[in-house]
Design a protein around this motif. Structure first.
Motif, mmCIF file in Angstrom:
data_model
loop_
_atom_site.group_PDB
_atom_site.id
_atom_site.type_symbol
_atom_site.label_atom_id
_atom_site.label_comp_id
_atom_site.label_asym_id
_atom_site.label_seq_id
_atom_site.Cartn_x
_atom_site.Cartn_y
_atom_site.Cartn_z
ATOM 1 N N UNK A 1 46.289 47.886 38.664
ATOM 2 C CA UNK A 1 45.408 47.057 37.845
ATOM 3 C C UNK A 1 44.736 47.964 36.814
ATOM 4 N N UNK A 2 44.899 47.690 35.512
ATOM 5 C CA UNK A 2 44.468 48.642 34.477
ATOM 6 C C UNK A 2 42.968 48.898 34.447
ATOM 7 N N UNK A 3 42.179 47.907 34.828
ATOM 8 C CA UNK A 3 40.722 48.048 34.836
ATOM 9 C C UNK A 3 40.188 47.794 36.233
ATOM 10 N N UNK A 4 39.112 48.479 36.557
ATOM 11 C CA UNK A 4 38.480 48.269 37.857
ATOM 12 C C UNK A 4 38.075 46.806 37.997
ATOM 13 N N UNK A 5 38.610 46.179 39.036
ATOM 14 C CA UNK A 5 38.377 44.756 39.276
ATOM 15 C C UNK A 5 37.895 44.572 40.705
ATOM 16 N N UNK A 6 36.886 43.741 40.884
ATOM 17 C CA UNK A 6 36.379 43.474 42.217
ATOM 18 C C UNK A 6 36.855 42.110 42.710
ATOM 19 N N UNK A 7 37.119 42.022 43.993
ATOM 20 C CA UNK A 7 37.486 40.751 44.612
ATOM 21 C C UNK A 7 36.251 39.867 44.735
ATOM 22 N N UNK A 8 36.442 38.624 45.152
ATOM 23 C CA UNK A 8 35.294 37.734 45.335
ATOM 24 C C UNK A 8 34.370 38.220 46.437
ATOM 25 N N UNK A 9 34.859 39.133 47.272
ATOM 26 C CA UNK A 9 34.035 39.718 48.323
ATOM 27 C C UNK A 9 33.397 41.037 47.895
ATOM 28 N N UNK B 1 34.928 43.848 46.626
ATOM 29 C CA UNK B 1 35.701 45.053 46.913
ATOM 30 C C UNK B 1 36.707 45.338 45.805
ATOM 31 N N UNK B 2 36.995 46.615 45.587
ATOM 32 C CA UNK B 2 38.043 46.978 44.619
ATOM 33 C C UNK B 2 39.308 46.205 44.981
ATOM 34 N N UNK B 3 39.920 45.574 43.992
ATOM 35 C CA UNK B 3 40.930 44.553 44.248
ATOM 36 C C UNK B 3 42.165 45.065 44.980
ATOM 37 N N UNK B 4 42.632 46.259 44.671
ATOM 38 C CA UNK B 4 43.827 46.758 45.345
ATOM 39 C C UNK B 4 43.543 47.034 46.827
ATOM 40 N N UNK B 5 42.395 47.603 47.113
ATOM 41 C CA UNK B 5 42.008 47.853 48.503
ATOM 42 C C UNK B 5 41.770 46.537 49.237
ATOM 43 N N UNK B 6 41.120 45.590 48.539
ATOM 44 C CA UNK B 6 40.836 44.281 49.138
ATOM 45 C C UNK B 6 42.118 43.559 49.508
ATOM 46 N N UNK B 7 43.112 43.590 48.625
ATOM 47 C CA UNK B 7 44.356 42.846 48.828
ATOM 48 C C UNK B 7 45.317 43.577 49.754
ATOM 49 N N UNK B 8 45.560 44.836 49.450
ATOM 50 C CA UNK B 8 46.619 45.571 50.144
ATOM 51 C C UNK B 8 46.239 45.987 51.556
ATOM 52 N N UNK B 9 44.944 46.249 51.777
ATOM 53 C CA UNK B 9 44.532 46.629 53.126
ATOM 54 C C UNK B 9 43.628 45.601 53.804
#
Length: 359
Positions: free
Chosen positions: A124-132, A134-142
Motif C-alpha cells: 500500500x503506497x501510503x500508510x493506511x489504517x484499518x477501521x480498528x 491498525x496499519x492495514x497490511x498488518x491488520x489484514x495479513x495477520x
C-alpha cells in the motif's frame, strides 16, 4: 526428524501434481481457503484441492460476486465437490467475527480439517489504517487471520479428534520477508521515523533502496516494510499455534513462501517499485512462477504426512515451520522463527482484538 515426502518437488512443481501425490490426504476432507480470486494463487490452491475430491471446499473472500465466479469455474471442472462461499473481509474485526459465527453455525459442516490463511494485501503506497486503527497490511495479513483462526478453532479441534496427529492443519501463507526482517515492536503502526527505532527494529535499508525507496532512514512508513512485518507475523503465528495445539490436540501449523507470482497482489505498488521489479526481471534476478507452481508449496504444507512438529537443529529454533519451493527452509531470520517473539506476538494480537483464547 520431520521431512518432506518428495525431495524432487521444487520451484517448478505444479500444484495439481502435488495434489495428485497427496490425493488420499485430500479426499473427503473439509478445506477452507481465504483470499480466493481468479487471478491469484488462492484460486490455484482451491483448484488443486478440488481436483482430488474434498468433501467440502469453503471459498472465503471480501467480494461475494468474485467468490461465486471462482466457485462457478471450479464446478465446471470438478462438479462433485460441495463448495461453500464465505464473505470474509480480514481488515475488519467486526466482519471477521461475523464470518466466523456464520461458519460455526453451519451444522452440516461440523469440522474443518485444513485452514489455509492465504489472503493478503501488499505494498500500500501510503500508510493506511484499518477501521480498528491498525496499519492495514498488518491488520489484514495477520490480525484478521489470527482472529478468524482462533474463533473457528472448535471446528479444527473437532477435526483433529478424528484424525491422525498432525493431519489437521493451519497453513499461513507468508512470503520471503521472514528471511530478512523482524517485528517492529516499538512502532507497530509506523508512526516513528525509522532511524529513531531500536537498531534491531530498523528496516533493512539496502533492500528498500534496491526496491526504489529514497532515504528510507528518514521515513516512518515504507510500503514493503509494512508487508514484511505482516509476513513475519504469519510465521510467528504458526509457532505460537503449535505451542498451544500440537501436543494437546495434534493440530499442526506451517508457514511458507509461495514464490514470486504475477498476481493482483502488486496492484498497489508505487511506480518506483514496479520499475525496480522490471529491472530485476530484465537481469534475470527474479524467477516468476506460474499460478499453479505458486500454489504447490501450500499444498505440500497442508497435506504432506512427512511434515510434523519442527525441531531445533544447529541452534536454530523451529526448523521446519517455514517452507520454500516445496521444501523445509533454514533461511528464515532468527527473529522470524523465535519462540519468544512468537509469544510476544500472541500477547499483542490478543490485546489488539480485545479477546483472549485458550482451548
Amino acid at each position: 526428524m520431520t521431512a518432506t515426502t518428495y525431495s524432487n518437488f521444487d520451484e517448478k512443481t505444479e500444484s495439481l501434481e502435488v495434489a495428485e501425490k497427496f490425493a488420499d490426504q485430500i479426499h473427503g476432507k473439509t478445506i477452507l481457503v481465504t483470499g480466493v480470486n481468479r487471478g491469484g494463487i488462492g484460486f490455484s490452491t482451491a483448484k488443486a484441492f478440488a481436483s482430488r475430491s474434498p468433501s467440502h471446499l469453503i471459498i472465503a473472500g471480501r467480494n461475494t460476486s468474485r467468490i461465486q465466479e471462482c466457485i462457478d469455474a471450479l464446478k465446471v471442472e470438478f462438479p462433485h465437490v460441495d463448495y461453500r462461499a464465505l464473505k470474509l473481509d480480514l481488515s475488519s474485526q467486526k466482519v471477521v467475527r461475523e464470518a466466523a459465527a456464520a461458519l460455526l453455525s453451519w451444522n452440516d459442516i461440523p469440522e474443518v480439517n485444513i485452514l489455509v490463511n492465504n489472503a493478503a494485501v501488499m505494498n500500500l503506497p501510503d500508510r493506511t489504517l484499518s477501521e480498528d486503527g491498525l496499519e492495514m497490511q498488518f491488520a489484514t495479513n495477520h490480525i484478521g487471520h489470527f482472529l478468524f483462526t482462533c474463533l473457528i478453532m472448535p471446528k479444527l479441534i473437532k477435526a483433529a479428534k478424528n484424525s491422525p496427529k498432525g493431519a489437521t492443519r493451519v497453513i499461513n501463507v507468508s512470503s520471503l520477508s521472514p528471511t530478512r526482517a523482524g517485528m517492529r515492536w516499538s512502532d507497530i503502526n509506523f508512526e516513528k521515523i525509522n532511524k529513531t527505532l531500536p537498531k534491531e527494529e530498523q528496516p533493512p535499508y539496502g533492500m528498500h533502496r534496491t526496491w526504489g525507496a529514497i532515504e528510507p532512514e528518514e521515513k516512518s512508513y515504507l510500503p514493503l516494510e509494512g508487508y514484511n512485518q505482516s509476513k513475519v507475523a504469519n510465521v510467528l503465528f504458526s509457532i505460537a499455534l503449535n505451542k498451544r495445539l500440537y501436543e494437546k490436540y495434534g493440530i499442526l501449523s506451517i508457514a511458507l513462501h509461495p514464490g514470486i507470482i504475477q498476481t493482483e497482489l502488486s496492484r498497489y505498488a508505487a511506480p518506483e517499485t514496479l520499475k525496480a521489479m522490471g529491472e530485476f526481471l530484465k537481469k534475470g534476478d527474479l524467477y516468476i512462477k506460474t499460478l499453479g507452481a505458486g500454489a504447490s508449496t501450500t499444498i505440500v504444507a497442508a497435506m504432506d504426512p512427512g511434515l510434523g512438529m519442527p525441531r531445533e537443529r544447529d541452534g536454530k529454533e523451529n526448523l521446519g515451520v517455514y517452507l520454500i519451493d516445496c521444501q523445509i527452509s533454514d533461511k528464515a531470520d532468527p527473529r522470524a522463527i523465535s519462540s519468544n517473539e512468537a509469544e510476544k506476538l500472541w500477547t499483542l494480537s490478543e490485546e489488539l482484538v480485545k479477546d483472549t483464547f485458550s482451548w
